[in-house]
Scaffold this active site. Structure first.
Site, PDB file in Angstrom:
ATOM      1  N   LEU A  16       0.844  -1.198   0.000  1.00  0.00           N
ATOM      2  CA  LEU A  16       0.000   0.000   0.000  1.00  0.00           C
ATOM      3  C   LEU A  16       0.883   1.253   0.000  1.00  0.00           C
ATOM      4  O   LEU A  16       0.993   1.943   1.005  1.00  0.00           O
ATOM      5  CB  LEU A  16      -0.911  -0.041   1.226  1.00  0.00           C
ATOM      6  CG  LEU A  16      -2.068   0.948   1.293  1.00  0.00           C
ATOM      7  CD1 LEU A  16      -2.983   0.816   0.097  1.00  0.00           C
ATOM      8  CD2 LEU A  16      -2.839   0.748   2.579  1.00  0.00           C
ATOM      9  N   HIS A  17       1.515   1.518  -1.138  1.00  0.00           N
ATOM     10  CA  HIS A  17       2.343   2.729  -1.237  1.00  0.00           C
ATOM     11  C   HIS A  17       1.470   3.901  -1.683  1.00  0.00           C
ATOM     12  O   HIS A  17       0.239   3.788  -1.714  1.00  0.00           O
ATOM     13  CB  HIS A  17       3.562   2.485  -2.140  1.00  0.00           C
ATOM     14  CG  HIS A  17       3.256   2.057  -3.537  1.00  0.00           C
ATOM     15  ND1 HIS A  17       3.217   2.944  -4.587  1.00  0.00           N
ATOM     16  CD2 HIS A  17       2.965   0.837  -4.061  1.00  0.00           C
ATOM     17  CE1 HIS A  17       2.936   2.285  -5.693  1.00  0.00           C
ATOM     18  NE2 HIS A  17       2.762   1.007  -5.413  1.00  0.00           N
ATOM     19  N   ALA A  18       2.092   5.006  -2.020  1.00  0.00           N
ATOM     20  CA  ALA A  18       1.332   6.252  -2.203  1.00  0.00           C
ATOM     21  C   ALA A  18       0.276   6.176  -3.306  1.00  0.00           C
ATOM     22  O   ALA A  18      -0.847   6.643  -3.127  1.00  0.00           O
ATOM     23  CB  ALA A  18       2.295   7.410  -2.477  1.00  0.00           C
TER      24      ALA A  18
END
Lengths: 88, 157
Positions: A16-18
């Site tokens: 769950l990165h940017a």
């Protein structure tokens, strides 16, 4: 008030990165119901990118999405489909 | 990993001028090269990598925070740096607010696995309203470094 929850696994390699967090929030904001996400005992507001990233959810993380209010089941389904579609 | 340890005075750039987003990011990177945080020869490459990432979708994550980031080949280690833009800059953020604090993250291409944990740490800091307010009031890089260290320690407890 309608409350609806669903689980979904983060399957993309980088977690769950940017960018996925931003996509999640954009979809969540399309619904008027409250949306929360629980991972590893922490509950955050599913309509805030900052809060979503505090989860530190890596590949393999199991998220529980809960919506409360109008169109809650549709919101959860749309978000489950989104998370399942991530491929990076 | 204790990410607060990545911070030194040279990684804090206070009071960037309020210009368009691309120029502000370029000025931030140039300041880091000036401070010898990144190689002067890599300035162009770093700026272009950051702008390429922004083109995929803004890293304006709301509440006045931007987290531009890029993976770079041959970077010796993760670089995290903070800049303030007191006058704000239009980042096309998710909440429409102008950005007045920028968390820049550069990761070695070969070692991108830490990325989500760096984001977790950075977002945990900036979700805190006190942190955001104190950062804007910091009068020196040393003050900002102390603030990051103190807040990170509080979060770890």
């Amino acid at each position: 008030m309608v409350e609806f929850s669903g689980k979904v696994e983060v399957i993309n390699k980088h977690g769950l990165h940017a960018r996925p967090a931003t996509q999640f929030v954009r979809v969540a904001n399309g619904y008027s119901c409250d949306i929360s996400v629980v991972f590893d005992g922490t509950e955050v507001n599913g309509k805030s990118v900052i809060e979503m990233m505090t989860l530190g959810a890596e590949c393999g993380a199991l998220l529980v999405i809960t919506a409360r209010g109008k169109n809650a089941p549709e919101a959860v389904t749309a978000l489950q489909e989104l998370v399942s579609s991530w491929d990076n | 990993m204790d990410f607060a340890k990545l911070f030194t005075d040279s990684r804090i750039v206070l009071g960037l001028e309020s210009l368009d987003k691309d120029t502000v990011l370029a000025n931030f990177v140039k300041a880091l090269a000036e401070n010898e945080v990144i190689d002067k020869d890599s300035v162009k490459e770093v700026i272009s990598a950051l702008l390429k990432r922004e083109a995929l979708g803004s890293t304006g994550i709301g509440r006045g925070i931007g987290i531009p980031h890029a993976k770079l080949k041959g970077l010796p280690e993760v670089v995290v740096a903070i800049a303030t833009v007191p006058g704000g800059v239009d980042f096309n953020s998710v909440d429409g607010e102008h950005v007045n604090a920028i968390f820049l993250i550069l990761s070695p291409q070969e070692d991108a696995d830490k990325h989500v944990s760096i984001l977790k740490w950075a977002s945990s800091l900036v979700r805190n309203g006190d942190f955001r307010a104190f950062l804007q009031r910091a009068k020196s890089p040393a003050e900002a470094v102390a603030l990051v260290a103190e807040m990170s320690e509080e979060l770890a407890q």
